[in-house]
Write an enzyme that holds these catalytic residues in place. Sequence first.
Site, PDB file in Angstrom:
ATOM      1  CB  SER A 151     -32.514  26.551   0.131  1.00 17.76           C
ATOM      2  OG  SER A 151     -33.479  25.949  -0.576  1.00 17.76           O
ATOM      3  CG  ASP A 295     -36.450  32.297  -3.743  1.00 18.90           C
ATOM      4  OD1 ASP A 295     -35.814  31.551  -4.350  1.00 18.90           O
ATOM      5  OD2 ASP A 295     -36.748  32.520  -2.598  1.00 18.90           O
ATOM      6  CG  HIS A 322     -32.841  29.744  -4.242  1.00 15.49           C
ATOM      7  ND1 HIS A 322     -34.010  29.405  -3.296  1.00 15.49           N
ATOM      8  CD2 HIS A 322     -31.903  28.855  -3.583  1.00 15.49           C
ATOM      9  CE1 HIS A 322     -34.085  28.468  -2.269  1.00 15.49           C
ATOM     10  NE2 HIS A 322     -32.814  27.807  -2.668  1.00 15.49           N
TER      11      HIS A 322
END
Length: 348
Positions: A151, A295, A322
């Site tokens: 991320s 995601d 995610h």
Amino acid sequence: MKTLISFFCLILLLACKKDIAQKTVENNDSTSYLDYSNKDDQFTGGIKMIPIKTSKGTFKVWTKRMGNNPTKRVLLLHGGPGGTHEEFLCFDGYLPNEHIEYIYYDQLDSYYSDKPNDSSLWTTEHFVEEVEQVRVALGLNKENFYLYGQSWGGILAMEYAFKYQDNLKGLIISNMMASAPAYGKYANEVLGPKMDPAIFKEIMHLEAKEDFDNPRYSELLMNHYYTEHILRMPLDQWPEAIHRLFNHMNPNIYIYMQGYSEFGITKNATLKNWDVTSVLKTIEVPTLVIGATHDTMDPEHMKWMSEEVKNGQFLLCPNGSHLAQYDDQKVFFKGLIDFINAVDTDSF
């Protein structure tokens, strides 16, 4: 006949000795991996508070080493900004068995590290230099250093590679696109419309009013978006480590750099216009890009990233979101481990 029997006995004896020697090597490897004796962090169980020099003074960041391996050492960059290493605690279930050394690390202003709470330090430039200081302090180098970023950590890993890829053995970009505007477009035009229209409309209404502190906003996101695209499990089944991650999140740095919304980066956040799509091709180090079907980030974009870098590979977690290290765990860790081992043996 006696000579023939003696010959076969000799072969059997040599085979037994080889088997014993192999088992001894394996046992020694296992002992070595778990042996912290005579190491400068044995007293703290692998924890080091590393001094980081900044324009505003020297502060300390928290790291914790897991295992020993002179050629496979993975530094983990957490998400957020303002998240913690706790999102990676499930790595304990897989990497030790492969004798892969990995290092937890909380970035400056994250929960376990110092918190100067100075927004002038909340820049990609600062965090790149912070990672470089951590690298030097831990003795990571071209012969052993794998950098993993998830991320926001993926943004940081890319930015680090643009400047310091000569220090890297391998790069892993997990669950992050190479463009913040493209991420916002995907969230608003693809993921949002997949939601219940009434729910999505209410979320957009609250965002338009910038009513982000409204408990209803968090409730809608947690129950209708996060359980679909952050971690695909009912909230009451989320791992305790992820609940801790959310409890320990630093909202100040998160809002300053990412903003309030999960549907792209909000208007005043500093990462709003971040885009490195045009320079991905300058990354030459072996690179694994990890994406997931569900995601918040577009998996097709992440596949394209793996083709844009000079020496890339794409791993799709078909059941993941995610936090694919939890909701598509077997696929995720097999792909990650295979990549690290392939680079280590020059077979990538």
